[in-house]
Design a protein around this motif. Sequence first.
Motif, PDB file in Angstrom:
ATOM      1  N   VAL A  63       0.867  -1.179   0.000  1.00 29.99           N
ATOM      2  CA  VAL A  63       0.000   0.000   0.000  1.00 29.99           C
ATOM      3  C   VAL A  63       0.905   1.232   0.000  1.00 29.99           C
ATOM      4  O   VAL A  63       1.266   1.728   1.069  1.00 29.99           O
ATOM      5  CB  VAL A  63      -0.950   0.006   1.215  1.00 29.99           C
ATOM      6  N   PRO A  64       1.291   1.726  -1.174  1.00 36.11           N
ATOM      7  CA  PRO A  64       2.165   2.904  -1.193  1.00 36.11           C
ATOM      8  C   PRO A  64       1.476   4.099  -0.548  1.00 36.11           C
ATOM      9  O   PRO A  64       0.289   4.334  -0.744  1.00 36.11           O
ATOM     10  CB  PRO A  64       2.384   3.160  -2.688  1.00 36.11           C
ATOM     11  N   GLY A  65       2.242   4.813   0.245  1.00 31.73           N
ATOM     12  CA  GLY A  65       1.689   6.001   0.890  1.00 31.73           C
ATOM     13  C   GLY A  65       1.063   5.706   2.236  1.00 31.73           C
ATOM     14  O   GLY A  65       0.647   6.620   2.939  1.00 31.73           O
ATOM     15  N   GLY A  66       0.968   4.446   2.604  1.00 34.62           N
ATOM     16  CA  GLY A  66       0.415   4.085   3.890  1.00 34.62           C
ATOM     17  C   GLY A  66      -1.100   3.980   3.879  1.00 34.62           C
ATOM     18  O   GLY A  66      -1.763   4.308   2.900  1.00 34.62           O
ATOM     19  N   PHE A  67      -1.634   3.513   4.975  1.00 39.34           N
ATOM     20  CA  PHE A  67      -3.076   3.338   5.122  1.00 39.34           C
ATOM     21  C   PHE A  67      -3.598   4.353   6.126  1.00 39.34           C
ATOM     22  O   PHE A  67      -3.099   4.452   7.244  1.00 39.34           O
ATOM     23  CB  PHE A  67      -3.392   1.911   5.591  1.00 39.34           C
ATOM     24  N   THR A  68      -4.563   5.129   5.720  1.00 42.21           N
ATOM     25  CA  THR A  68      -5.219   6.083   6.612  1.00 42.21           C
ATOM     26  C   THR A  68      -6.625   5.569   6.862  1.00 42.21           C
ATOM     27  O   THR A  68      -7.464   5.568   5.964  1.00 42.21           O
ATOM     28  CB  THR A  68      -5.268   7.484   5.971  1.00 42.21           C
ATOM     29  N   GLY A  69      -6.844   5.106   8.074  1.00 42.92           N
ATOM     30  CA  GLY A  69      -8.125   4.490   8.385  1.00 42.92           C
ATOM     31  C   GLY A  69      -9.230   5.480   8.693  1.00 42.92           C
ATOM     32  O   GLY A  69     -10.408   5.144   8.664  1.00 42.92           O
ATOM     33  N   TYR A  70      -8.869   6.718   8.961  1.00 43.97           N
ATOM     34  CA  TYR A  70      -9.888   7.704   9.322  1.00 43.97           C
ATOM     35  C   TYR A  70      -9.692   8.940   8.441  1.00 43.97           C
ATOM     36  O   TYR A  70      -8.629   9.556   8.446  1.00 43.97           O
ATOM     37  CB  TYR A  70      -9.758   8.099  10.793  1.00 43.97           C
ATOM     38  N   VAL A  71     -10.691   9.260   7.677  1.00 42.65           N
ATOM     39  CA  VAL A  71     -10.664  10.455   6.832  1.00 42.65           C
ATOM     40  C   VAL A  71     -11.930  11.239   7.135  1.00 42.65           C
ATOM     41  O   VAL A  71     -13.043  10.701   7.034  1.00 42.65           O
ATOM     42  CB  VAL A  71     -10.610  10.084   5.321  1.00 42.65           C
ATOM     43  N   ARG A  72     -11.774  12.489   7.521  1.00 40.72           N
ATOM     44  CA  ARG A  72     -12.943  13.320   7.797  1.00 40.72           C
ATOM     45  C   ARG A  72     -13.615  13.646   6.470  1.00 40.72           C
ATOM     46  O   ARG A  72     -12.977  14.135   5.549  1.00 40.72           O
ATOM     47  CB  ARG A  72     -12.552  14.599   8.512  1.00 40.72           C
ATOM     48  N   VAL A  73     -14.880  13.323   6.384  1.00 36.84           N
ATOM     49  CA  VAL A  73     -15.648  13.575   5.166  1.00 36.84           C
ATOM     50  C   VAL A  73     -16.457  14.849   5.359  1.00 36.84           C
ATOM     51  O   VAL A  73     -17.196  14.977   6.339  1.00 36.84           O
ATOM     52  CB  VAL A  73     -16.583  12.392   4.838  1.00 36.84           C
ATOM     53  N   THR A  74     -16.279  15.763   4.449  1.00 36.92           N
ATOM     54  CA  THR A  74     -17.023  17.018   4.462  1.00 36.92           C
ATOM     55  C   THR A  74     -17.787  17.146   3.147  1.00 36.92           C
ATOM     56  O   THR A  74     -17.554  16.343   2.223  1.00 36.92           O
ATOM     57  CB  THR A  74     -16.063  18.220   4.601  1.00 36.92           C
ATOM     58  N   PRO A  75     -18.654  18.098   3.024  1.00 39.29           N
ATOM     59  CA  PRO A  75     -19.360  18.270   1.745  1.00 39.29           C
ATOM     60  C   PRO A  75     -18.407  18.547   0.586  1.00 39.29           C
ATOM     61  O   PRO A  75     -18.737  18.293  -0.574  1.00 39.29           O
ATOM     62  CB  PRO A  75     -20.275  19.476   1.999  1.00 39.29           C
ATOM     63  N   LYS A  76     -17.199  19.022   0.870  1.00 39.57           N
ATOM     64  CA  LYS A  76     -16.240  19.302  -0.205  1.00 39.57           C
ATOM     65  C   LYS A  76     -15.300  18.126  -0.490  1.00 39.57           C
ATOM     66  O   LYS A  76     -14.462  18.214  -1.376  1.00 39.57           O
ATOM     67  CB  LYS A  76     -15.430  20.537   0.154  1.00 39.57           C
ATOM     68  N   THR A  77     -15.427  17.036   0.256  1.00 37.22           N
ATOM     69  CA  THR A  77     -14.582  15.866   0.026  1.00 37.22           C
ATOM     70  C   THR A  77     -14.945  15.229  -1.306  1.00 37.22           C
ATOM     71  O   THR A  77     -16.113  14.963  -1.585  1.00 37.22           O
ATOM     72  CB  THR A  77     -14.765  14.825   1.154  1.00 37.22           C
TER      73      THR A  77
END
Length: 190
Positions: A171-185
């Motif tokens: 997984v290049p770049g690593g794994f980010t398990g939490y991403v804040r989702v906003t209306p602009k995501t």
Amino acid sequence: MTSFAHRGNARRTALLRLGALCGLTLAGDIPAALAAAKRAAAPALLSVDELALTGVLAELVIPRTDTPGALDVGAHRTIDHLLHTCASAADAAAFRASLARLDALARGHAGKPFRVLAAMDQTALLRALDGGIAPFTPADMAAFRKLKSYVAFAYYTSEAGAMRELAYLPVPGGFTGYVRVTPKTRTWAI
């Protein structure tokens, strides 16, 4: 009552026959799988001698060190498969002709096929071939460089080449398990 018992026996007989049929089917797959394994061992395009020579050349190009060599990963078999399935008939014939020419020059030089020469003699011939030094021609040199590219491709697409010789990052770049989702995501393209 007799009719019910008869239907039960008929069902049981049918199930036994179905099981036997499945068993025969599975039993038939095992010999077919074993036969397929034997067929896989035979070269697809090259002769047995050409395959052996390709294996010797592959090992000289990428020898075993602390990681497996090209012969260990079966690069010669991959090359045989590539020539059989991907190369044009002209390219496959040119590859085979280059093997025959190298073997003929080895016989003329030392009286033996290339693959049974001493390692020092093999290396000396390959250095002359790689440099296009007589008796080798620029066409011989080009054919050898193509062989080296086949070996590199076969080796570095093998599991050992990709994971033990090269650095492997699933997984290049690593794994980010939490991403804040906003209306602009924005959604990722796959």
